[in-house]
Enzyme design. Sequence first.
Site, PDB file in Angstrom:
ATOM      1  N   ASN A 136      29.630 -39.339 -67.267  1.00 46.58           N
ATOM      2  CA  ASN A 136      29.006 -40.600 -66.866  1.00 46.58           C
ATOM      3  C   ASN A 136      27.555 -40.630 -67.343  1.00 46.58           C
ATOM      4  O   ASN A 136      26.662 -40.147 -66.677  1.00 46.58           O
ATOM      5  CB  ASN A 136      29.109 -40.753 -65.337  1.00 46.58           C
ATOM      6  N   CYS A 139      25.540 -44.995 -65.600  1.00 45.62           N
ATOM      7  CA  CYS A 139      25.105 -45.653 -64.372  1.00 45.62           C
ATOM      8  C   CYS A 139      23.627 -46.064 -64.501  1.00 45.62           C
ATOM      9  O   CYS A 139      22.757 -45.209 -64.694  1.00 45.62           O
ATOM     10  CB  CYS A 139      25.302 -44.685 -63.215  1.00 45.62           C
TER      11      CYS A 139
HETATM   12  C1  LIG Z   1      30.984 -50.609 -57.222  1.00 48.15           C
HETATM   13  C2  LIG Z   1      31.069 -49.938 -58.536  1.00 48.15           C
HETATM   14  C3  LIG Z   1      30.857 -48.569 -58.605  1.00 48.15           C
HETATM   15  C4  LIG Z   1      30.932 -47.917 -59.834  1.00 48.15           C
HETATM   16  N1  LIG Z   1      30.782 -46.582 -59.879  1.00 48.15           N
HETATM   17  C5  LIG Z   1      30.912 -45.921 -61.051  1.00 48.15           C
HETATM   18  C6  LIG Z   1      30.865 -44.512 -61.101  1.00 48.15           C
HETATM   19  O1  LIG Z   1      30.729 -43.838 -60.093  1.00 48.15           O
HETATM   20  N2  LIG Z   1      30.994 -43.920 -62.304  1.00 48.15           N
HETATM   21  C7  LIG Z   1      31.171 -44.624 -63.460  1.00 48.15           C
HETATM   22  O2  LIG Z   1      31.299 -44.034 -64.532  1.00 48.15           O
HETATM   23  N3  LIG Z   1      31.238 -45.969 -63.421  1.00 48.15           N
HETATM   24  C8  LIG Z   1      31.123 -46.621 -62.252  1.00 48.15           C
HETATM   25  N4  LIG Z   1      31.247 -47.988 -62.225  1.00 48.15           N
HETATM   26  C9  LIG Z   1      31.445 -48.723 -63.490  1.00 48.15           C
HETATM   27  C10 LIG Z   1      32.927 -48.977 -63.769  1.00 48.15           C
HETATM   28  O3  LIG Z   1      33.633 -47.780 -63.926  1.00 48.15           O
HETATM   29  C11 LIG Z   1      33.093 -49.835 -65.035  1.00 48.15           C
HETATM   30  O4  LIG Z   1      32.554 -49.129 -66.138  1.00 48.15           O
HETATM   31  C12 LIG Z   1      32.421 -51.188 -64.944  1.00 48.15           C
HETATM   32  O5  LIG Z   1      32.564 -51.720 -63.654  1.00 48.15           O
HETATM   33  C13 LIG Z   1      32.962 -52.183 -65.968  1.00 48.15           C
HETATM   34  O6  LIG Z   1      34.314 -52.464 -65.766  1.00 48.15           O
HETATM   35  P1  LIG Z   1      34.841 -53.788 -64.965  1.00 48.15           P
HETATM   36  O7  LIG Z   1      34.208 -54.959 -65.619  1.00 48.15           O
HETATM   37  O8  LIG Z   1      36.334 -53.731 -65.079  1.00 48.15           O
HETATM   38  O9  LIG Z   1      34.376 -53.640 -63.549  1.00 48.15           O
HETATM   39  C14 LIG Z   1      31.194 -48.659 -61.011  1.00 48.15           C
HETATM   40  C15 LIG Z   1      31.394 -50.026 -60.919  1.00 48.15           C
HETATM   41  C16 LIG Z   1      31.353 -50.671 -59.698  1.00 48.15           C
HETATM   42  C17 LIG Z   1      31.600 -52.133 -59.626  1.00 48.15           C
END
Ligand SMILES: Cc1cc2nc3c(=O)[nH]c(=O)nc-3n(C[C@H](O)[C@H](O)[C@H](O)COP(=O)(O)O)c2cc1C
Length: 440
Positions: A136, A139
Amino acid sequence: MADLRNNFVGIKSPNPFWLASAPPTDKEYNVERAFRAGWGGVVWKTLGEEGPPVVNVNGPRYGAIWAGDRRLMGFNNIELITDRDLQRNLREIKAIKMRWPDRAVIASIMVPCEENSWKAILPLVEETGADGIELNFGCPHGMSERGMGAAVGQVPEYVEMVVRWCKQYSRLPVITKLTPNVTDIRRPARAAKNGGTDAVSLINTINSITNVDLDLMAPMPTIDGKGTHGGYCGPAAKPIALHMVAEIARDRETLGLPISGIGGITTWRDAAEFMALGAGNVQVCTAAMVYGFKIVEEMISGLSNWMDEKGYRTLDDFTGKASRNVTDWQYLNLEYITKARIDQDLCIKCGRCHIACEDTSHQAIMKEKDGRRHFEVMDNECVGCNLCVNVCPVEDCITMVELPPGSIDERTGRVVTGKYANWTTHPNNPMRKQAVEPAE
Ligand SMILES: Cc1cc2nc3c(=O)[nH]c(=O)nc-3n(C[C@H](O)[C@H](O)[C@H](O)COP(=O)(O)O)c2cc1C
Ligand code: SF4
Ligand code: SF4
Protein backbone atom coordinates in the site's frame (compact mmCIF):
# COMPACT_ATOMS: atom_id res chain seq x y z
CA MET A 1 -20.32 -20.23 -21.93
CA ALA A 2 -17.44 -17.82 -21.36
CA ASP A 3 -14.64 -18.96 -19.09
CA LEU A 4 -14.12 -16.26 -16.41
CA ARG A 5 -11.23 -17.97 -14.65
CA ASN A 6 -8.43 -15.55 -13.90
CA ASN A 7 -4.71 -16.11 -13.54
CA PHE A 8 -3.05 -12.96 -12.27
CA VAL A 9 0.73 -13.32 -11.78
CA GLY A 10 0.14 -16.99 -11.03
CA ILE A 11 -2.63 -16.27 -8.51
CA LYS A 12 -5.73 -18.12 -9.60
CA SER A 13 -9.32 -17.12 -8.93
CA PRO A 14 -12.63 -18.30 -10.39
CA ASN A 15 -13.39 -14.83 -11.76
CA PRO A 16 -11.51 -11.53 -12.17
CA PHE A 17 -13.51 -9.69 -9.48
CA TRP A 18 -11.52 -9.07 -6.31
CA LEU A 19 -12.52 -6.89 -3.38
CA ALA A 20 -9.99 -4.10 -2.85
CA SER A 21 -8.25 -3.56 0.46
CA ALA A 22 -10.78 -1.57 2.53
CA PRO A 23 -13.61 -2.09 5.05
CA PRO A 24 -15.24 -4.92 3.01
CA THR A 25 -12.10 -7.02 3.56
CA ASP A 26 -11.40 -5.93 7.11
CA LYS A 27 -12.15 -9.21 8.87
CA GLU A 28 -12.96 -12.90 8.52
CA TYR A 29 -16.71 -12.33 8.93
CA ASN A 30 -16.83 -9.99 5.91
CA VAL A 31 -14.54 -12.03 3.69
CA GLU A 32 -16.44 -15.24 4.41
CA ARG A 33 -19.68 -13.56 3.29
CA ALA A 34 -17.96 -12.01 0.27
CA PHE A 35 -16.70 -15.40 -0.89
CA ARG A 36 -20.11 -16.95 -0.38
CA ALA A 37 -21.52 -14.20 -2.59
CA GLY A 38 -19.05 -15.18 -5.32
CA TRP A 39 -16.08 -12.78 -5.21
CA GLY A 40 -13.03 -14.28 -6.89
CA GLY A 41 -10.55 -12.84 -4.42
CA VAL A 42 -9.88 -10.26 -1.74
CA VAL A 43 -7.07 -7.94 -0.85
CA TRP A 44 -7.20 -7.86 2.94
CA LYS A 45 -7.56 -4.47 4.64
CA THR A 46 -4.00 -3.11 4.96
CA LEU A 47 -1.97 -4.62 7.79
CA GLY A 48 0.40 -2.51 9.86
CA GLU A 49 3.31 -3.31 12.12
CA GLU A 50 3.19 -5.59 15.14
CA GLY A 51 2.32 -3.65 18.30
CA PRO A 52 -0.50 -1.29 19.25
CA PRO A 53 -2.70 -0.78 16.16
CA VAL A 54 -3.50 2.63 14.69
CA VAL A 55 -6.51 4.49 16.04
CA ASN A 56 -9.32 5.80 13.84
CA VAL A 57 -11.50 8.84 14.53
CA ASN A 58 -14.71 8.07 16.38
CA GLY A 59 -16.83 10.45 14.36
CA PRO A 60 -17.83 10.54 10.70
CA ARG A 61 -15.11 9.27 8.38
CA TYR A 62 -16.88 9.51 5.01
CA GLY A 63 -17.80 12.30 2.63
CA ALA A 64 -19.82 11.88 -0.56
CA ILE A 65 -21.18 13.56 -3.64
CA TRP A 66 -24.40 12.41 -5.26
CA ALA A 67 -26.11 12.59 -8.62
CA GLY A 68 -29.56 14.23 -8.74
CA ASP A 69 -31.26 10.92 -7.94
CA ARG A 70 -29.01 10.54 -4.86
CA ARG A 71 -26.95 7.86 -6.50
CA LEU A 72 -23.55 8.04 -4.84
CA MET A 73 -21.03 9.20 -7.43
CA GLY A 74 -17.97 10.11 -5.39
CA PHE A 75 -16.90 8.83 -2.02
CA ASN A 76 -14.25 10.16 0.34
CA ASN A 77 -12.76 8.68 3.49
CA ILE A 78 -10.35 9.57 6.26
CA GLU A 79 -9.99 6.00 7.51
CA LEU A 80 -6.54 4.62 8.29
CA ILE A 81 -5.19 1.10 7.75
CA THR A 82 -6.60 -1.71 9.89
CA ASP A 83 -7.12 -0.76 13.52
CA ARG A 84 -7.22 -4.43 14.50
CA ASP A 85 -4.39 -6.39 16.04
CA LEU A 86 -1.90 -7.83 13.51
CA GLN A 87 -1.88 -11.35 14.97
CA ARG A 88 -5.65 -11.51 14.90
CA ASN A 89 -5.72 -10.46 11.26
CA LEU A 90 -3.07 -13.04 10.38
CA ARG A 91 -5.02 -15.82 12.12
CA GLU A 92 -8.16 -14.85 10.21
CA ILE A 93 -6.35 -14.69 6.86
CA LYS A 94 -5.01 -18.20 7.49
CA ALA A 95 -8.45 -19.53 8.42
CA ILE A 96 -10.05 -17.96 5.34
CA LYS A 97 -7.40 -19.26 2.98
CA MET A 98 -7.80 -22.77 4.37
CA ARG A 99 -11.57 -22.68 3.91
CA TRP A 100 -11.43 -21.07 0.46
CA PRO A 101 -8.41 -22.52 -1.35
CA ASP A 102 -9.80 -21.68 -4.79
CA ARG A 103 -10.10 -17.93 -4.03
CA ALA A 104 -7.32 -15.37 -4.16
CA VAL A 105 -6.34 -13.97 -0.75
CA ILE A 106 -3.83 -11.15 -0.88
CA ALA A 107 -2.42 -9.38 2.17
CA SER A 108 -2.04 -5.63 1.83
CA ILE A 109 0.84 -4.25 3.87
CA MET A 110 1.98 -0.83 5.02
CA VAL A 111 4.85 -0.53 7.48
CA PRO A 112 7.49 2.18 7.94
CA CYS A 113 9.87 2.70 5.05
CA GLU A 114 12.68 0.82 6.80
CA GLU A 115 14.19 -2.47 5.72
CA ASN A 116 13.77 -4.11 9.14
CA SER A 117 10.07 -3.31 9.30
CA TRP A 118 9.43 -5.05 5.97
CA LYS A 119 11.78 -7.88 6.81
CA ALA A 120 9.85 -8.51 10.02
CA ILE A 121 6.32 -8.62 8.64
CA LEU A 122 6.86 -10.52 5.38
CA PRO A 123 7.47 -14.00 6.91
CA LEU A 124 4.46 -13.55 9.21
CA VAL A 125 2.26 -12.90 6.18
CA GLU A 126 3.78 -15.71 4.19
CA GLU A 127 3.00 -18.12 7.02
CA THR A 128 -0.76 -17.48 6.62
CA GLY A 129 -0.81 -19.16 3.22
CA ALA A 130 -1.85 -15.91 1.51
CA ASP A 131 -1.37 -16.00 -2.26
CA GLY A 132 0.45 -12.70 -2.55
CA ILE A 133 1.12 -9.31 -1.03
CA GLU A 134 0.02 -5.87 -2.09
CA LEU A 135 2.16 -2.93 -1.03
CA ASN A 136 0.00 0.00 0.00
CA PHE A 137 1.90 2.99 -1.37
CA GLY A 138 -1.30 4.88 -1.92
CA CYS A 139 -3.19 5.95 1.17
CA PRO A 140 -3.17 9.79 0.90
CA HIS A 141 -4.28 10.72 4.42
CA GLY A 142 -3.16 10.06 7.97
CA MET A 143 -0.58 7.40 7.17
CA SER A 144 1.18 9.59 4.61
CA GLU A 145 1.81 12.17 7.34
CA ARG A 146 3.70 9.38 9.13
CA GLY A 147 5.93 8.78 6.10
CA MET A 148 3.98 5.80 4.73
CA GLY A 149 1.37 5.19 2.01
CA ALA A 150 1.33 7.96 -0.60
CA ALA A 151 4.46 9.48 0.96
CA VAL A 152 6.31 6.42 -0.39
CA GLY A 153 4.30 6.10 -3.60
CA GLN A 154 5.15 9.66 -4.59
CA VAL A 155 8.89 9.02 -4.56
CA PRO A 156 9.90 6.53 -7.27
CA GLU A 157 13.23 5.80 -5.54
CA TYR A 158 11.39 4.70 -2.36
CA VAL A 159 8.97 2.59 -4.40
CA GLU A 160 11.82 0.76 -6.07
CA MET A 161 13.68 0.29 -2.79
CA VAL A 162 10.74 -1.19 -0.86
CA VAL A 163 9.71 -3.47 -3.74
CA ARG A 164 13.27 -4.75 -3.84
CA TRP A 165 13.16 -5.58 -0.10
CA CYS A 166 9.87 -7.41 -0.55
CA LYS A 167 11.25 -9.47 -3.43
CA GLN A 168 14.32 -10.20 -1.36
CA TYR A 169 12.54 -11.26 1.84
CA SER A 170 9.42 -12.94 0.47
CA ARG A 171 8.66 -15.61 -2.11
CA LEU A 172 5.13 -14.35 -2.60
CA PRO A 173 4.11 -12.43 -5.73
CA VAL A 174 4.32 -8.68 -5.10
CA ILE A 175 1.59 -6.33 -6.31
CA THR A 176 2.56 -2.67 -5.91
CA LYS A 177 -0.47 -0.45 -5.32
CA LEU A 178 0.09 3.01 -6.73
CA THR A 179 -1.17 6.38 -5.63
CA PRO A 180 -2.87 8.60 -8.24
CA ASN A 181 -1.61 11.67 -6.37
CA VAL A 182 1.33 12.18 -8.73
CA THR A 183 1.78 14.11 -11.96
CA ASP A 184 2.94 11.16 -14.07
CA ILE A 185 1.82 7.68 -13.03
CA ARG A 186 4.38 6.06 -15.31
CA ARG A 187 7.26 7.06 -13.04
CA PRO A 188 6.24 5.06 -9.92
CA ALA A 189 5.12 2.20 -12.19
CA ARG A 190 8.55 2.09 -13.85
CA ALA A 191 10.20 2.25 -10.43
CA ALA A 192 8.11 -0.67 -9.20
CA LYS A 193 9.09 -2.64 -12.26
CA ASN A 194 12.75 -1.82 -11.75
CA GLY A 195 12.45 -3.04 -8.16
CA GLY A 196 11.16 -6.36 -9.49
CA THR A 197 7.43 -6.09 -8.77
CA ASP A 198 5.26 -8.81 -10.26
CA ALA A 199 2.40 -6.39 -10.90
CA VAL A 200 0.98 -2.98 -10.12
CA SER A 201 -2.52 -2.20 -8.92
CA LEU A 202 -4.20 1.19 -9.26
CA ILE A 203 -5.65 3.49 -8.29
CA ASN A 204 -5.68 4.08 -4.58
CA THR A 205 -7.74 7.09 -3.52
CA ILE A 206 -7.35 10.65 -4.78
CA ASN A 207 -6.60 13.45 -2.34
CA SER A 208 -9.74 15.46 -1.87
CA ILE A 209 -12.15 17.56 0.14
CA THR A 210 -15.65 16.59 -0.97
CA ASN A 211 -17.72 19.31 0.70
CA VAL A 212 -17.64 22.20 3.16
CA ASP A 213 -20.20 22.58 5.94
CA LEU A 214 -21.16 26.23 5.49
CA ASP A 215 -22.63 26.51 9.00
CA LEU A 216 -19.60 25.08 10.74
CA MET A 217 -17.29 26.55 8.09
CA ALA A 218 -15.31 23.32 8.05
CA PRO A 219 -14.60 20.54 5.57
CA MET A 220 -16.77 17.43 5.71
CA PRO A 221 -16.62 14.89 7.27
CA THR A 222 -16.26 17.17 10.28
CA ILE A 223 -14.75 15.99 13.53
CA ASP A 224 -15.47 18.40 16.37
CA GLY A 225 -15.37 21.44 14.09
CA LYS A 226 -12.36 20.43 11.99
CA GLY A 227 -11.90 18.40 8.85
CA THR A 228 -9.02 17.11 6.78
CA HIS A 229 -8.35 15.94 3.24
CA GLY A 230 -9.33 12.37 2.52
CA GLY A 231 -9.16 9.74 -0.21
CA TYR A 232 -11.66 10.05 -3.06
CA CYS A 233 -13.02 7.04 -4.95
CA GLY A 234 -16.21 5.66 -6.47
CA PRO A 235 -17.69 6.13 -9.97
CA ALA A 236 -16.43 9.73 -10.25
CA ALA A 237 -12.85 8.47 -9.92
CA LYS A 238 -13.14 5.93 -12.74
CA PRO A 239 -12.02 8.19 -15.61
CA ILE A 240 -8.84 9.09 -13.75
CA ALA A 241 -8.13 5.45 -12.99
CA LEU A 242 -8.80 4.34 -16.57
CA HIS A 243 -6.39 6.92 -17.91
CA MET A 244 -3.65 5.86 -15.51
CA VAL A 245 -4.12 2.18 -16.31
CA ALA A 246 -3.95 3.00 -20.03
CA GLU A 247 -0.76 5.03 -19.59
CA ILE A 248 1.03 2.17 -17.86
CA ALA A 249 -0.29 -0.42 -20.30
CA ARG A 250 1.10 1.45 -23.31
CA ASP A 251 4.33 2.74 -21.82
CA ARG A 252 7.29 1.06 -23.52
CA GLU A 253 9.14 0.75 -20.22
CA THR A 254 6.33 -1.11 -18.46
CA LEU A 255 4.89 -2.95 -21.45
CA GLY A 256 3.52 -6.32 -20.35
CA LEU A 257 3.65 -5.48 -16.61
CA PRO A 258 0.47 -7.04 -15.13
CA ILE A 259 -2.04 -4.48 -13.87
CA SER A 260 -4.90 -4.91 -11.40
CA GLY A 261 -7.42 -2.18 -12.25
CA ILE A 262 -9.19 -0.28 -9.44
CA GLY A 263 -11.34 2.84 -9.29
CA GLY A 264 -15.10 3.28 -9.46
CA ILE A 265 -15.88 -0.16 -10.81
CA THR A 266 -19.59 -0.71 -10.23
CA THR A 267 -20.78 -2.85 -13.14
CA TRP A 268 -19.45 -5.61 -15.39
CA ARG A 269 -19.03 -2.96 -18.09
CA ASP A 270 -16.68 -0.89 -15.93
CA ALA A 271 -14.63 -4.03 -15.33
CA ALA A 272 -14.57 -4.89 -19.05
CA GLU A 273 -13.36 -1.36 -19.82
CA PHE A 274 -10.45 -1.62 -17.38
CA MET A 275 -9.52 -5.01 -18.79
CA ALA A 276 -9.82 -3.84 -22.39
CA LEU A 277 -7.32 -1.11 -21.53
CA GLY A 278 -4.87 -3.66 -20.17
CA ALA A 279 -5.87 -4.67 -16.63
CA GLY A 280 -5.49 -8.39 -15.97
CA ASN A 281 -8.23 -8.27 -13.34
CA VAL A 282 -10.12 -5.70 -11.25
CA GLN A 283 -10.70 -4.71 -7.65
CA VAL A 284 -13.81 -3.12 -6.17
CA CYS A 285 -14.40 -1.18 -2.97
CA THR A 286 -17.01 1.59 -3.09
CA ALA A 287 -19.61 -0.37 -5.07
CA ALA A 288 -19.51 -3.18 -2.50
CA MET A 289 -19.81 -0.64 0.33
CA VAL A 290 -22.82 0.99 -1.31
CA TYR A 291 -24.68 -2.02 -2.74
CA GLY A 292 -23.40 -5.01 -0.76
CA PHE A 293 -21.46 -8.11 -1.70
CA LYS A 294 -24.13 -9.52 -4.02
CA ILE A 295 -23.39 -7.03 -6.78
CA VAL A 296 -20.73 -9.48 -7.85
CA GLU A 297 -23.50 -11.74 -9.18
CA GLU A 298 -24.46 -9.05 -11.71
CA MET A 299 -20.82 -8.48 -12.56
CA ILE A 300 -20.24 -12.17 -13.24
CA SER A 301 -23.37 -12.75 -15.30
CA GLY A 302 -23.03 -9.44 -17.18
CA LEU A 303 -19.42 -10.06 -18.15
CA SER A 304 -20.14 -13.65 -19.10
CA ASN A 305 -23.13 -12.68 -21.30
CA TRP A 306 -21.16 -9.93 -23.02
CA MET A 307 -18.23 -12.25 -23.69
CA ASP A 308 -20.61 -14.86 -25.17
CA GLU A 309 -22.20 -12.20 -27.36
CA LYS A 310 -18.81 -11.05 -28.63
CA GLY A 311 -17.37 -14.53 -29.03
CA TYR A 312 -14.67 -14.07 -26.37
CA ARG A 313 -14.04 -17.45 -24.76
CA THR A 314 -11.53 -16.38 -22.12
CA LEU A 315 -10.55 -13.13 -20.45
CA ASP A 316 -7.29 -13.09 -22.40
CA ASP A 317 -9.32 -12.82 -25.62
CA PHE A 318 -10.16 -9.18 -24.91
CA THR A 319 -7.67 -8.08 -22.25
CA GLY A 320 -5.63 -5.16 -23.60
CA LYS A 321 -7.59 -5.02 -26.86
CA ALA A 322 -8.40 -1.30 -26.48
CA SER A 323 -4.88 -0.43 -25.42
CA ARG A 324 -3.59 -0.33 -28.99
CA ASN A 325 -6.18 2.35 -29.77
CA VAL A 326 -5.01 4.73 -27.07
CA THR A 327 -2.81 7.28 -28.79
CA ASP A 328 -1.50 10.82 -28.40
CA TRP A 329 -3.65 13.73 -29.60
CA GLN A 330 -1.27 14.50 -32.43
CA TYR A 331 -2.07 11.19 -34.12
CA LEU A 332 -5.85 11.64 -34.20
CA ASN A 333 -7.30 11.76 -37.69
CA LEU A 334 -8.13 15.38 -38.57
CA GLU A 335 -9.92 14.21 -41.72
CA TYR A 336 -12.57 12.34 -39.71
CA ILE A 337 -15.57 14.68 -39.97
CA THR A 338 -18.85 14.29 -38.11
CA LYS A 339 -22.06 16.28 -37.73
CA ALA A 340 -24.76 16.06 -35.06
CA ARG A 341 -28.16 14.66 -36.11
CA ILE A 342 -31.35 15.12 -34.11
CA ASP A 343 -34.00 12.39 -34.27
CA GLN A 344 -37.17 14.45 -34.55
CA ASP A 345 -39.32 11.54 -33.35
CA LEU A 346 -37.40 11.28 -30.09
CA CYS A 347 -36.91 15.02 -29.50
CA ILE A 348 -39.05 16.42 -26.64
CA LYS A 349 -38.19 20.00 -27.68
CA CYS A 350 -36.67 20.95 -24.34
CA GLY A 351 -34.15 23.25 -26.04
CA ARG A 352 -31.13 22.24 -23.96
CA CYS A 353 -29.04 21.38 -27.02
CA HIS A 354 -29.82 24.78 -28.55
CA ILE A 355 -28.84 26.71 -25.43
CA ALA A 356 -25.61 24.74 -24.97
CA CYS A 357 -24.57 25.12 -28.58
CA GLU A 358 -25.73 28.75 -28.84
CA ASP A 359 -24.07 29.98 -25.63
CA THR A 360 -20.94 27.89 -25.46
CA SER A 361 -20.30 26.10 -28.71
CA HIS A 362 -20.88 27.02 -32.36
CA GLN A 363 -24.42 28.41 -32.74
CA ALA A 364 -25.29 25.40 -34.88
CA ILE A 365 -28.75 24.39 -33.61
CA MET A 366 -31.85 26.29 -34.74
CA LYS A 367 -34.74 26.55 -32.28
CA GLU A 368 -37.55 27.54 -34.62
CA LYS A 369 -38.88 26.61 -38.03
CA ASP A 370 -42.02 27.94 -39.72
CA GLY A 371 -42.89 29.81 -36.52
CA ARG A 372 -42.75 26.59 -34.44
CA ARG A 373 -40.38 25.26 -31.80
CA HIS A 374 -38.06 23.02 -33.75
CA PHE A 375 -34.50 21.91 -33.12
CA GLU A 376 -32.28 21.02 -36.04
CA VAL A 377 -28.56 21.08 -36.67
CA MET A 378 -27.13 23.49 -39.25
CA ASP A 379 -24.28 21.64 -40.91
CA ASN A 380 -22.63 24.84 -42.07
CA GLU A 381 -21.88 25.76 -38.43
CA CYS A 382 -21.55 22.35 -36.70
CA VAL A 383 -17.97 21.43 -35.77
CA GLY A 384 -19.03 18.01 -34.53
CA CYS A 385 -18.01 18.66 -30.91
CA ASN A 386 -20.85 16.48 -29.45
CA LEU A 387 -21.67 18.88 -26.60
CA CYS A 388 -25.34 18.65 -27.61
CA VAL A 389 -25.26 14.84 -27.38
CA ASN A 390 -24.01 15.09 -23.83
CA VAL A 391 -26.55 17.63 -22.62
CA CYS A 392 -29.62 16.13 -24.33
CA PRO A 393 -31.81 14.41 -21.70
CA VAL A 394 -33.10 11.83 -24.21
CA GLU A 395 -30.75 8.94 -24.88
CA ASP A 396 -29.83 8.45 -28.55
CA CYS A 397 -31.92 11.46 -29.60
CA ILE A 398 -28.81 13.20 -30.91
CA THR A 399 -26.14 11.12 -32.60
CA MET A 400 -22.92 11.98 -34.37
CA VAL A 401 -22.78 10.92 -37.99
CA GLU A 402 -19.61 10.64 -40.04
CA LEU A 403 -19.62 12.40 -43.40
CA PRO A 404 -18.82 9.89 -46.16
CA PRO A 405 -15.78 10.41 -48.42
CA GLY A 406 -16.60 12.58 -51.43
CA SER A 407 -19.27 14.60 -49.62
CA ILE A 408 -18.79 18.31 -48.88
CA ASP A 409 -18.33 19.62 -45.36
CA GLU A 410 -20.66 22.62 -45.54
CA ARG A 411 -18.79 24.37 -42.73
CA THR A 412 -15.44 24.46 -44.52
CA GLY A 413 -16.56 23.90 -48.12
CA ARG A 414 -13.95 21.12 -48.39
CA VAL A 415 -14.48 17.70 -49.89
CA VAL A 416 -14.19 14.91 -47.32
CA THR A 417 -11.17 12.88 -48.44
CA GLY A 418 -11.71 9.80 -46.28
CA LYS A 419 -7.93 9.66 -45.86
CA TYR A 420 -5.99 9.72 -42.63
CA ALA A 421 -4.08 12.94 -41.88
CA ASN A 422 -2.97 14.13 -38.44
CA TRP A 423 -1.42 17.20 -36.84
CA THR A 424 2.17 16.05 -37.35
CA THR A 425 1.92 16.84 -41.07
CA HIS A 426 -0.76 19.54 -40.96
CA PRO A 427 0.15 22.79 -42.81
CA ASN A 428 -0.86 24.88 -39.75
CA ASN A 429 1.60 23.05 -37.53
CA PRO A 430 4.80 25.10 -37.25
CA MET A 431 6.63 21.94 -36.14
CA ARG A 432 5.20 19.76 -38.90
CA LYS A 433 7.24 16.97 -40.32
CA GLN A 434 7.52 16.35 -44.04
CA ALA A 435 5.29 13.48 -45.06
CA VAL A 436 7.56 10.67 -46.10
CA GLU A 437 7.05 9.58 -49.71
CA PRO A 438 6.33 5.88 -49.89
CA ALA A 439 9.26 3.89 -51.31
CA GLU A 440 8.97 3.03 -55.03
C1 LIG B 1 -13.13 3.51 3.53
C2 LIG B 1 -12.01 3.10 2.66
C3 LIG B 1 -10.87 2.55 3.24
C4 LIG B 1 -9.80 2.16 2.43
N1 LIG B 1 -8.74 1.57 2.99
C5 LIG B 1 -7.72 1.13 2.22
C6 LIG B 1 -6.64 0.41 2.78
O1 LIG B 1 -6.60 0.14 3.97
N2 LIG B 1 -5.65 0.01 1.96
C7 LIG B 1 -5.66 0.27 0.62
O2 LIG B 1 -4.74 -0.13 -0.10
N3 LIG B 1 -6.69 0.94 0.07
C8 LIG B 1 -7.71 1.36 0.83
N4 LIG B 1 -8.78 1.99 0.25
C9 LIG B 1 -8.76 2.25 -1.20
C10 LIG B 1 -9.48 1.15 -1.98
O3 LIG B 1 -8.85 -0.09 -1.82
C11 LIG B 1 -9.54 1.50 -3.48
O4 LIG B 1 -8.22 1.60 -3.97
C12 LIG B 1 -10.27 2.79 -3.77
O5 LIG B 1 -11.38 2.93 -2.92
C13 LIG B 1 -10.72 2.90 -5.22
O6 LIG B 1 -11.64 1.90 -5.56
P1 LIG B 1 -13.26 2.16 -5.58
O7 LIG B 1 -13.49 3.34 -6.45
O8 LIG B 1 -13.84 0.87 -6.09
O9 LIG B 1 -13.66 2.43 -4.16
C14 LIG B 1 -9.87 2.37 1.03
C15 LIG B 1 -11.00 2.93 0.48
C16 LIG B 1 -12.08 3.29 1.27
C17 LIG B 1 -13.30 3.87 0.65
S1 SF4 C 1 -21.99 18.93 -32.29
FE1 SF4 C 1 -21.33 20.80 -31.24
S2 SF4 C 1 -21.32 22.34 -32.83
FE2 SF4 C 1 -22.52 20.63 -33.62
S3 SF4 C 1 -24.60 21.10 -33.04
FE3 SF4 C 1 -23.81 19.86 -31.39
S4 SF4 C 1 -23.01 21.34 -29.90
FE4 SF4 C 1 -23.32 22.42 -31.82
S1 SF4 D 1 -31.76 18.53 -26.05
FE1 SF4 D 1 -32.51 16.71 -27.09
S2 SF4 D 1 -34.64 16.58 -26.56
FE2 SF4 D 1 -33.98 18.65 -26.02
S3 SF4 D 1 -34.45 19.85 -27.84
FE3 SF4 D 1 -32.37 19.14 -28.10
S4 SF4 D 1 -32.55 17.25 -29.24
FE4 SF4 D 1 -34.55 17.72 -28.47
